[in-house]
Design a protein around this motif. Structure first.
Motif, PDB file in Angstrom:
ATOM      1  N   GLN A  13       0.665  -1.268  -0.073  1.00 48.02           N
ATOM      2  CA  GLN A  13      -0.109   0.056  -0.024  1.00 48.02           C
ATOM      3  C   GLN A  13       0.884   1.355  -0.019  1.00 48.02           C
ATOM      4  O   GLN A  13       0.525   2.268  -0.923  1.00 48.02           O
ATOM      5  CB  GLN A  13      -0.764   0.079   1.275  1.00 48.02           C
ATOM      6  N   GLY A  14       1.810   1.454   0.965  1.00 51.68           N
ATOM      7  CA  GLY A  14       2.717   2.406   0.956  1.00 51.68           C
ATOM      8  C   GLY A  14       3.491   2.919  -0.221  1.00 51.68           C
ATOM      9  O   GLY A  14       4.042   3.985  -0.411  1.00 51.68           O
TER      10      GLY A  14
ATOM     11  N   ASN B 117       0.303   3.717  -3.701  1.00 56.12           N
ATOM     12  CA  ASN B 117      -0.285   4.978  -3.372  1.00 56.12           C
ATOM     13  C   ASN B 117       0.538   6.178  -4.273  1.00 56.12           C
ATOM     14  O   ASN B 117       0.259   6.803  -4.922  1.00 56.12           O
ATOM     15  CB  ASN B 117      -0.298   5.513  -1.985  1.00 56.12           C
TER      16      ASN B 117
ATOM     17  N   GLN C 128     -12.070   1.583   2.538  1.00 56.61           N
ATOM     18  CA  GLN C 128     -11.838   2.631   3.698  1.00 56.61           C
ATOM     19  C   GLN C 128     -13.359   2.705   4.428  1.00 56.61           C
ATOM     20  O   GLN C 128     -14.195   3.159   3.623  1.00 56.61           O
ATOM     21  CB  GLN C 128     -11.445   4.008   3.172  1.00 56.61           C
TER      22      GLN C 128
ATOM     23  N   TYR D 194      -6.063  10.843  16.571  1.00 54.55           N
ATOM     24  CA  TYR D 194      -6.122   9.786  15.239  1.00 54.55           C
ATOM     25  C   TYR D 194      -4.922   8.814  15.532  1.00 54.55           C
ATOM     26  O   TYR D 194      -3.767   9.185  15.586  1.00 54.55           O
ATOM     27  CB  TYR D 194      -6.275  10.650  13.835  1.00 54.55           C
TER      28      TYR D 194
ATOM     29  N   SER E 180      -2.962   5.524  13.790  1.00 53.14           N
ATOM     30  CA  SER E 180      -2.640   4.583  12.753  1.00 53.14           C
ATOM     31  C   SER E 180      -1.357   3.926  12.530  1.00 53.14           C
ATOM     32  O   SER E 180      -0.401   4.823  12.372  1.00 53.14           O
ATOM     33  CB  SER E 180      -3.435   4.889  11.391  1.00 53.14           C
TER      34      SER E 180
ATOM     35  N   VAL F  28       1.672  -2.478   7.406  1.00 51.99           N
ATOM     36  CA  VAL F  28       2.696  -3.537   7.381  1.00 51.99           C
ATOM     37  C   VAL F  28       2.907  -3.749   8.817  1.00 51.99           C
ATOM     38  O   VAL F  28       3.111  -4.807   9.291  1.00 51.99           O
ATOM     39  CB  VAL F  28       3.700  -3.297   6.671  1.00 51.99           C
TER      40      VAL F  28
ATOM     41  N   VAL G  81      -7.054   2.960  13.940  1.00 51.56           N
ATOM     42  CA  VAL G  81      -7.226   1.846  12.849  1.00 51.56           C
ATOM     43  C   VAL G  81      -6.656   0.702  13.382  1.00 51.56           C
ATOM     44  O   VAL G  81      -5.288   0.838  13.740  1.00 51.56           O
ATOM     45  CB  VAL G  81      -6.657   2.485  11.476  1.00 51.56           C
TER      46      VAL G  81
ATOM     47  N   GLN H  17      -7.404   8.021   5.475  1.00 50.62           N
ATOM     48  CA  GLN H  17      -6.497   8.698   6.204  1.00 50.62           C
ATOM     49  C   GLN H  17      -6.420   9.969   5.928  1.00 50.62           C
ATOM     50  O   GLN H  17      -6.051  10.820   6.770  1.00 50.62           O
ATOM     51  CB  GLN H  17      -5.177   7.825   6.261  1.00 50.62           C
ATOM     52  N   GLN H  18      -6.342  10.460   4.481  1.00 54.16           N
ATOM     53  CA  GLN H  18      -6.062  11.741   3.999  1.00 54.16           C
ATOM     54  C   GLN H  18      -7.297  12.657   4.624  1.00 54.16           C
ATOM     55  O   GLN H  18      -6.937  14.048   4.887  1.00 54.16           O
ATOM     56  CB  GLN H  18      -5.762  12.003   2.601  1.00 54.16           C
TER      57      GLN H  18
ATOM     58  N   GLY I 166       5.474   5.614   8.756  1.00 53.88           N
ATOM     59  CA  GLY I 166       5.589   5.200   7.305  1.00 53.88           C
ATOM     60  C   GLY I 166       5.827   6.766   6.740  1.00 53.88           C
ATOM     61  O   GLY I 166       5.177   7.674   7.204  1.00 53.88           O
ATOM     62  N   TRP I 167       6.457   6.851   5.512  1.00 56.23           N
ATOM     63  CA  TRP I 167       6.710   8.000   4.925  1.00 56.23           C
ATOM     64  C   TRP I 167       5.543   8.669   4.305  1.00 56.23           C
ATOM     65  O   TRP I 167       5.433   9.914   4.310  1.00 56.23           O
ATOM     66  CB  TRP I 167       7.923   7.906   3.942  1.00 56.23           C
TER      67      TRP I 167
ATOM     68  N   GLU J 211       1.671  13.228   4.825  1.00 54.42           N
ATOM     69  CA  GLU J 211       0.278  13.539   4.903  1.00 54.42           C
ATOM     70  C   GLU J 211       0.015  14.325   6.314  1.00 54.42           C
ATOM     71  O   GLU J 211      -0.610  15.198   5.933  1.00 54.42           O
ATOM     72  CB  GLU J 211      -0.378  12.232   4.915  1.00 54.42           C
TER      73      GLU J 211
ATOM     74  N   GLN K 239      11.160   3.949   8.880  1.00 52.64           N
ATOM     75  CA  GLN K 239      10.154   4.644  10.101  1.00 52.64           C
ATOM     76  C   GLN K 239      10.963   5.084  11.218  1.00 52.64           C
ATOM     77  O   GLN K 239      10.785   6.494  11.850  1.00 52.64           O
ATOM     78  CB  GLN K 239       9.153   3.694  10.637  1.00 52.64           C
TER      79      GLN K 239
HETATM   80  N1  UDP Z   1      -3.826   4.533   4.980  1.00 50.30           N
HETATM   81  C1  UDP Z   1      -5.307   4.515   4.668  1.00 50.30           C
HETATM   82  N2  UDP Z   1      -6.054   4.104   5.637  1.00 50.30           N
HETATM   83  C2  UDP Z   1      -5.493   3.698   6.835  1.00 50.30           C
HETATM   84  C3  UDP Z   1      -4.196   3.526   7.160  1.00 50.30           C
HETATM   85  C4  UDP Z   1      -3.396   3.980   6.095  1.00 50.30           C
HETATM   86  O1  UDP Z   1      -5.519   4.882   3.524  1.00 50.30           O
HETATM   87  O2  UDP Z   1      -6.533   3.311   7.754  1.00 50.30           O
HETATM   88  C5  UDP Z   1      -2.808   4.924   3.830  1.00 50.30           C
HETATM   89  C6  UDP Z   1      -2.242   6.238   4.337  1.00 50.30           C
HETATM   90  O3  UDP Z   1      -2.828   7.411   4.042  1.00 50.30           O
HETATM   91  C7  UDP Z   1      -0.863   6.037   3.438  1.00 50.30           C
HETATM   92  C8  UDP Z   1      -0.681   4.713   3.471  1.00 50.30           C
HETATM   93  O4  UDP Z   1      -1.850   3.836   3.773  1.00 50.30           O
HETATM   94  O5  UDP Z   1      -0.874   6.572   2.322  1.00 50.30           O
HETATM   95  C9  UDP Z   1       0.391   4.082   4.313  1.00 50.30           C
HETATM   96  O6  UDP Z   1       1.662   4.122   3.936  1.00 50.30           O
HETATM   97  P1  UDP Z   1       3.029   4.671   4.844  1.00 50.30           P
HETATM   98  O7  UDP Z   1       4.170   4.899   4.288  1.00 50.30           O
HETATM   99  O8  UDP Z   1       2.412   5.519   5.866  1.00 50.30           O
HETATM  100  O9  UDP Z   1       2.990   3.274   5.838  1.00 50.30           O
HETATM  101  P2  UDP Z   1       3.256   1.756   5.256  1.00 50.30           P
HETATM  102  O10 UDP Z   1       1.641   1.005   5.259  1.00 50.30           O
HETATM  103  O11 UDP Z   1       4.084   1.553   3.834  1.00 50.30           O
HETATM  104  O12 UDP Z   1       3.815   1.033   6.516  1.00 50.30           O
END
Ligand code: UDP
Length: 455
Positions: free
Chosen positions: A21-22, A25, A248, A266, A268, A272, A297, A332-333, A349-350, A355, A372
């Motif tokens: 996911q990270g 996106n 979501q 918030y 989250s 991963v 979350v 999240q955004q 996470g970056w 964000e 991280q």
């Molecule tokens: N995200 C989301 N919903 C959630 C948690 C995270 O949409 O409930 C999105 C968040 O906006 C970000 C991505 O998932 O764009 C996570 O990327 P990040 O680099 O922060 O962390 P990773 O998942 O790679 O550890």
């Protein structure tokens, strides 16, 4: 971002995201940004964690078949992907090239296997690095860090400063827990080397945020660097979530609507990270004791060895009288942009870090692995828009940190003020004449020079 009526005359670009996911996106955001500049887009993706093509009717999608599973060890997953994808990727690109010219390939830096394929097919290859420049500097320094004895990390040296990478301490180095560290060093070596050998690096960051890391990297890497982020800020919060792999839960937004400005925490930890059951319980009690409402979350798999919420102490949520809302996955955004949110407890996470910066939300940092840790150190000690939990996960420390970030006190106010200032800088860089806007123009010109060669 508006899909203006742009003539598709920039040539075709092939983009391959790393399938988490990270990484998905930012790669899909980049695809939309470049599409708006006149390029045609083909996304090459694994069948595992495939993006939803119906959210992007203007892109072409090609899937490469391979047996992958995220249930295996994380490091093995990364290595396995780089082996198993090589042949299907080569065949897929060969087929595309037999049908039409391609300007260039944009590959996630972690997909280092794409370098050999691009070289064989004489295809220009640019890399997208989805993390920060500062953490990449630390990855690139691994051979030196090993030579100087910082790595492997010794427990007695955790607080020691890494003088070569200020303000990092030994405990901030981007390590992961593994029984086979040599495999991790080899992976980083390949990622760093194939990035160095690419024709350029695109970063989801902006110059004002990472000017010092940019200066150092530009000296070490003699290739163009394009800092064109923050990618998600090119879009509205709701429209930038098309790339979410999990549905979501939109109910959070109406829940947030009922709360006063800056009152909600918030929480989250991204897609991963894993935490232990003990840490989870400390978090739950720490949150409950602050008296602030919280939105948390808890995705399946967040708690090691558990699929759901069976670890939440019976009675805890009942006693909160609606003060806490737990969801499996959130927009999240939109949440970070909501006026009710006063702090973000994050794994750093970056994407999450950026964000949060873009919305001026102060962070409580609890990094779990890899980059991280570097991000958290920068948030708390360079940009100073957050606090890091330094003494483990303990309910008393959690309560104190959240109160410091959200309640009326001098340190908290200074952090909140800096966060708002940084938000303004992030906005300015995307405006005409701003650093990211100019860097994007340079990137478009650069890629167009390949188009010219290909046609
Ligand atoms: N995200 C989301 N919903 C959630 C948690 C995270 O949409 O409930 C999105 C968040 O906006 C970000 C991505 O998932 O764009 C996570 O990327 P990040 O680099 O922060 O962390 P990773 O998942 O790679 O550890």
């Amino acid at each position: 971002m508006q899909q203006e009526a742009v003539q598709r005359n920039g040539g075709r670009l092939l983009l391959i995201p790393f399938p988490l996911q990270g990484h998905i996106n930012p790669m899909l955001h980049l695809a939309q940004i470049l599409h708006s500049k006149g390029f045609s887009i083909t996304i090459i993706h694994t069948t595992f964690n495939a993006p939803n093509p119906s959210n992007y009717p203007h892109f072409t999608f090609c899937s490469i078949q391979q047996p992958l599973s995220q249930t295996q060890d994380f490091l093995d997953f990364l290595l396995d992907l780089n082996v198993k994808c090589t042949t299907p990727f080569h065949d897929c690109v060969t087929k595309i090239l037999s049908q039409e010219p391609v300007a260039c390939l944009i590959s996630d830096a972690i997909c280092y296997f794409t370098q050999d394929v691009a070289d064989t097919l004489r295809l220009p290859r640019i890399v997208l690095r989805t993390g920060a420049l500062s953490s990449f500097l630390a990855f690139a320094a691994f051979p030196l860090l090993r030579q100087k004895g910082y790595i492997p990390i010794q427990d007695c040296k955790l607080e020691e400063e890494v003088t070569e990478l200020p303000p990092l301490r030994v405990k901030d180095l981007p390590m992961i827990k593994t029984e086979e560290p040599e495999k991790y060093y080899e992976l980083l070596h390949r990622v760093v080397n194939t990035t160095k050998n690419s024709l350029g690096v695109i970063w989801n960051s902006f110059e004002e945020l990472e000017s010092s890391a940019l200066k150092t990297l530009s000296q070490e890497f003699s290739i163009p660097m394009f800092l064109i982020g923050p990618f998600h800020d090119y879009f509205s919060a709701s429209s930038s979530s098309c790339s979410s792999l999990i549905l979501q839960d939109q109910s959070c937004i109406s829940w947030l609507d009922k709360h006063t400005p800056n009152s909600v925490v918030y929480v989250s930890f991204g897609s991963v990270a894993e935490i232990t059951e003990t840490d989870f319980l400390e978090m739950a009690w720490g949150l409950a004791n602050t008296n602030h409402p919280f939105l948390w979350v808890v995705r399946p798999g967040l708690i090691k060895g558990s699929k759901g919420l069976e670890h939440i102490p019976s009675g805890l949520m009942d006693n909160l009288e609606g003060r806490g809302l737990i969801v499996k996955w959130a927009p999240q955004q939109e949440i970070l942009a909501h006026s009710a949110v006063g702090a973000f407890w994050t794994h750093n996470g970056w994407n999450s870090t950026l964000e949060s910066i873009c919305e001026g939300v102060p962070m409580l940092c609890m990094p779990c692995l890899s980059d991280q840790k570097v991000n958290a150190r920068y948030v708390s000690h360079v940009w100073r828009v957050g606090l890091q939990l330094e003494k483990g996960v303990e309910r008393g420390e959690i309560e104190r940190a959240i109160r410091k970030l959200m309640d009326d006190n001098v340190e908290g106010k200074e952090i909140r003020d800096r966060a708002l200032k940084l938000k303004e800088e992030a906005k300015l860089c995307l405006e005409k004449g701003g650093s990211s806007c100019s860097s994007l123009e340079a990137l478009v010109t650069y890629i167009s020079s390949f188009t010219f060669q290909a046609s």
